[in-house]
Design an enzyme around this catalytic site. Sequence first.
Site, PDB file in Angstrom:
ATOM      1  N   GLU A 103       0.829  -1.201   0.000  1.00 19.88           N
ATOM      2  CA  GLU A 103       0.000   0.000   0.000  1.00 19.88           C
ATOM      3  C   GLU A 103       0.864   1.251   0.000  1.00 19.88           C
ATOM      4  O   GLU A 103       0.536   2.249  -0.663  1.00 19.88           O
ATOM      5  CB  GLU A 103      -0.942  -0.008   1.198  1.00 19.88           C
ATOM      6  CG  GLU A 103      -2.085  -0.995   1.099  1.00 19.88           C
ATOM      7  CD  GLU A 103      -1.658  -2.434   1.322  1.00 19.88           C
ATOM      8  OE1 GLU A 103      -2.372  -3.348   0.872  1.00 19.88           O
ATOM      9  OE2 GLU A 103      -0.594  -2.646   1.951  1.00 19.88           O
ATOM     10  N   HIS A 157     -11.132  -6.307   7.872  1.00 21.47           N
ATOM     11  CA  HIS A 157     -11.768  -6.058   6.580  1.00 21.47           C
ATOM     12  C   HIS A 157     -13.071  -5.287   6.738  1.00 21.47           C
ATOM     13  O   HIS A 157     -13.908  -5.298   5.837  1.00 21.47           O
ATOM     14  CB  HIS A 157     -12.069  -7.374   5.853  1.00 21.47           C
ATOM     15  CG  HIS A 157     -10.869  -8.223   5.575  1.00 21.47           C
ATOM     16  ND1 HIS A 157     -10.274  -8.993   6.538  1.00 21.47           N
ATOM     17  CD2 HIS A 157     -10.154  -8.408   4.438  1.00 21.47           C
ATOM     18  CE1 HIS A 157      -9.236  -9.636   6.005  1.00 21.47           C
ATOM     19  NE2 HIS A 157      -9.148  -9.292   4.738  1.00 21.47           N
TER      20      HIS A 157
END
Length: 338
Positions: free
Chosen positions: A60, A129
């Site tokens: 990321e 998540h």
Amino acid sequence: MPCMTMIEAIRDALDVALAQDPEVTVFGQDVGFFGGVFRCTAGLQKKHGETRCFDTPISELGIVGAAIGMASYGLKPVVEIQFADYMYPAYDQIVSEAARLRFRSAGEFTCPMVIRMPTGGGIFGAQTHSQSPEALFTHVAGLKTVVPSNPHDAKGLLLAAIADPDPVIFLEPKRIYNGPFDGHHNRPVTAWRSHPLGEVPEGPYTLPLGQAVIRREGAALTVLAYGTMVHVALAAVQEGGIDAEVIDLRTLLPLDLETITTSVRKTRRCVVLHEATLTSGFGAELAALVQAECFWHLEAPVERVTGWDTPYPHTNEWDYFPGPARVAAACHRVLEVK
């Protein structure tokens, strides 16, 4: 107009942007050949080529860092972080580089990039998540933060975000990604994938960032919500027989304070709703703004209805979410204050 799910509307927006602007690029983990973990980019690499839509390593920090460099030299990258929970390794790049580039360069450089992130719970994705981290971005000067609640807005807001000269955080509520959300019962709809959620115009169009919309007019109470919680708010006031005005913020920064204050000065009461945890959530900012701007009009304290102040509880996911019963109860408490 064709009916689309939010996923299809987002894909359509990216397709339009890639077709009309050669400076737009789309990339992230698995977004190219596979089409993204939620299939938002399916078919874009085949249609527009591997230099316009491509896969990246699992980094990321690298994804966002590369996008900042590309944006500072004139490209318009649209990157996907697979889940909003995964953005933390890139947070320093977002806050210290993307958000500050215009200011630290005295306007010599800008950072026209969009960071797309699926946000919130509702897919049994457990703690890593399912987070709703919007407050971490609204606290940062130099960023814009967008949270659509339906396919029509998702496409128009995403195209506006791509055209914006500054970095935009685009949070996509995954509980309403694939179809209708059963706001009345606070649980998924059976066979939800087979029913589109809304009509979406073909071709390019934009919706202005910083402009809220009134989803339901009312006179006794104002409910402020965004993303998935807009559907919960509408279900709550309908079931509870509450004469509430429901405002879909759509953009958290810039915030449409005029629409909010006009409504609250009319109704004289306000409930704020979001899925994220209570403490230091964006609802606290909304409550403070309403109190500061509408103090002499208020007839009751502003109340917040939110997720719990706990790590995301996988086994109690559907109890964690603010549901219609909790929202309706809060509305009635506010209405009972004399």
